[in-house]
Design an enzyme around this catalytic site. Structure first.
Site, short mmCIF file in Angstrom:
data_model
loop_
_atom_site.label_atom_id
_atom_site.label_comp_id
_atom_site.label_asym_id
_atom_site.label_seq_id
_atom_site.Cartn_x
_atom_site.Cartn_y
_atom_site.Cartn_z
N GLU A 57 -13.33 22.49 57.71
CA GLU A 57 -14.06 21.63 56.77
C GLU A 57 -15.53 21.98 56.89
O GLU A 57 -16.17 21.68 57.91
CB GLU A 57 -13.82 20.15 57.08
N CYS B 123 -22.18 16.44 54.34
CA CYS B 123 -21.75 17.70 53.72
C CYS B 123 -21.55 17.56 52.22
O CYS B 123 -21.62 18.54 51.49
CB CYS B 123 -20.48 18.22 54.39
#
Length: 492
Positions: free
Chosen positions: A243, A277
């Site tokens: 991720e 993010c």
């Protein structure tokens, strides 16, 4: 003693490390990294603990995980303070992180049954059954921006599935990692099921290079994710879940309610001091008077954002970045874009030299060539203007990343077009890019991940499917395949 291996707290034998508050400079944590031998010891402990843990009934594993949730609730104030002081984020936001950790437990239990439970189909002569089995020993690499919640999103589903783990927190948030592991210890995890190794690059490389690992679960930067992918190349037997970050676009098409659009943009770009993010990095604003008015209002309101200490009262919207070096990196990225020809709309500013407190920056880059396609992990928003919606989608997709994308518009048809054409794992409509639901998958395409989304889908990479055809007894079929003769011959 800052390592937890095979149920014992021990002293690291590697490099000495200390963690300070990124705003005050106060020393929060000191300890030694795990060296390669201790990392190997942690893996051996996890391997030895795996057979018994995997054979435990699911209800037994669930009970320990639920006890951890109870402990999180009981120690919420303590863990909130640890996260706030270590990361520099305001207490209100650290508290929401702990709440997310608590909520993750029930969600992960539901996801386990929905995604990786047992399914049985009756057949005429038996049954077809789908079961799932744990991989074995998994490494978990945690990030610093959500040092409790994001590793928790790997650890909880992995333990529920029956895996055993070695957890390496970010070297920038060792205190949070240690605090969380102490709660797992109190929850009653058997020795070796979960192990903690502290350290930086050397410790991480020692962990990721272990032959006896069955997989690695990672949340962090694209550069580190690519490095891990290269390191594990040629090892298809190991599960790798990456991720990574994003260079995320937010399209402002229709701003009839300017203040609402500005609020959504602030939440998308600057919450957590831009250290999510999914934060908007690229703001795509339609040309014209409405877009001009929106940008003017955005600069006005963003210019009033004053980052504060984690313990300020009243609390600030944003706190410090993870380190003074991180703040300096954002300043350098802004100056680089100015040098390329960008027009600064709001200059970022260090509140106090030597600290991580940094005000937001906004710079317009319309028509500027060679802008780096990178994730600047902080409160810097790049602006492009566009003439028509097709151009906005083209600009949005002009990145190697593909994590999140958003649209502000009253036109449902435009959102439907974006859903068809956007290359992003998260596509939101009139919602902040930073809004995500644990009941949905979380992940991206391109340089944002390797098609192993987390959250609701984390259960998928924590177990592998086993298919079975079953019958309680063996009988000869009434109809045989051509060419088979089971008639009994008379003895001569």
């Amino acid at each position: 003693m800052t390592l937890w291996i095979n149920g014992d707290w021990i002293t690291g034998q590697g490099e000495r490390r200390r963690k300070t508050n990124p705003v005050s400079g106060e020393i929060l944590w000191q300890g030694n990294d795990a060296n390669a031998a201790q990392v190997a010891e942690a893996c051996q402990a996890a391997r030895a603990a795996f057979p018994r843990w995997a054979r435990q009934p699911f209800a037994a594993r669930q009970a320990i995980v639920e006890k951890f949730a109870v402990l999180l609730e009981a120690h919420k104030a303590e863990l909130t303070e640890v996260i706030a002081r270590e990361t520099g984020k305001p207490r209100w936001e650290a508290a929401t992180e702990v709440t997310a950790m608590i909520n993750k437990i029930a969600i992960s239990i539901k996801a386990y049954h929905a995604r990786t439970g047992e399914q049985k189909s009756e057949l005429v002569d038996g049954a077809a059954t789908l079961r799932h089995r744990p991989h074995g020993v998994l490494a978990v690499f945690g990030p610093y921006n959500f040092p409790g919640h994001l590793p928790n999103g790997h650890i909880v589903p992995a333990l529920l599935a029956g895996n055993t783990l070695i957890f390496k927190p970010s070297e920038l948030t060792p205190w949070t990692g240690e605090t969380v592991i102490k709660l797992w210890e109190r929850a009653g995890l058997p020795a070796g099921v979960l192990n903690l190794v502290q350290g930086g690059r050397e410790t991480g490389q020692a962990l990721s290079s272990l032959d006896d690992l069955d997989g690695l679960l990672f949340t962090g930067s694209a550069s580190t994710g690519y490095q891990l992918h290269r390191q594990l190349s040629g090892q298809p037997e190991k599960i790798l879940a990456l991720e990574m970050g994003g260079n995320n676009p937010l399209i402002i098409e229709d701003v009839a309610n300017i203040d609402a659009a500005v609020h959504l943009t602030l939440q998308s770009a600057f919450i957590t001091a831009g250290q999510r993010c999914t934060c908007a990095r690229r703001l795509l604003v339609k040309q014209g008077a409405q877009g001009d008015a929106f940008l003017a209002r955005l600069v006005d309101v963003a210019g009033r954002l004053q980052p504060g200490r984690w313990d300020d009262d009243p609390q600030s919207f944003i706190g410090g970045l993870i380190s003074a070096q991180a703040a300096q990196h954002v300043m350098e990225a802004w100056r680089q874009r100015e040098a390329l020809g960008g027009r600064t709309l709001l200059a970022p500013r260090k509140v106090k030299e030597g600290t991580s407190l940094l005000t937001p920056g906004i710079i317009e880059l319309t028509g500027v060539a060679d802008v780096p396609d990178e994730e600047v992990f902080g409160p810097l928003l790049n602006v492009w203007r566009y003439a028509h919606f097709d151009e906005a989608i083209r600009l949005a997709n002009n990145t190697r990343f593909g994590l999140s994308c958003g649209l502000v518009s009253t036109d449902r048809a435009q959102f439907e077009q974006l859903l068809l054409e956007a290359r992003a794992g998260i596509v939101n409509w009139n919602k902040p890019l930073t809004g995500a639901a644990s009941t949905a998958p979380f992940g991206g395409v391109g340089a944002s991940g390797n098609h192993r989304p987390s959250a609701w889908y984390a259960a998928d990479y924590c177990a592998w499917p086993m298919a079975s055809l079953e019958s309680p007894e063996l009988t000869l079929p009434a109809t045989l395949s051509p060419g088979l003769d089971f008639s009994r011959r008379e003895a001569v």
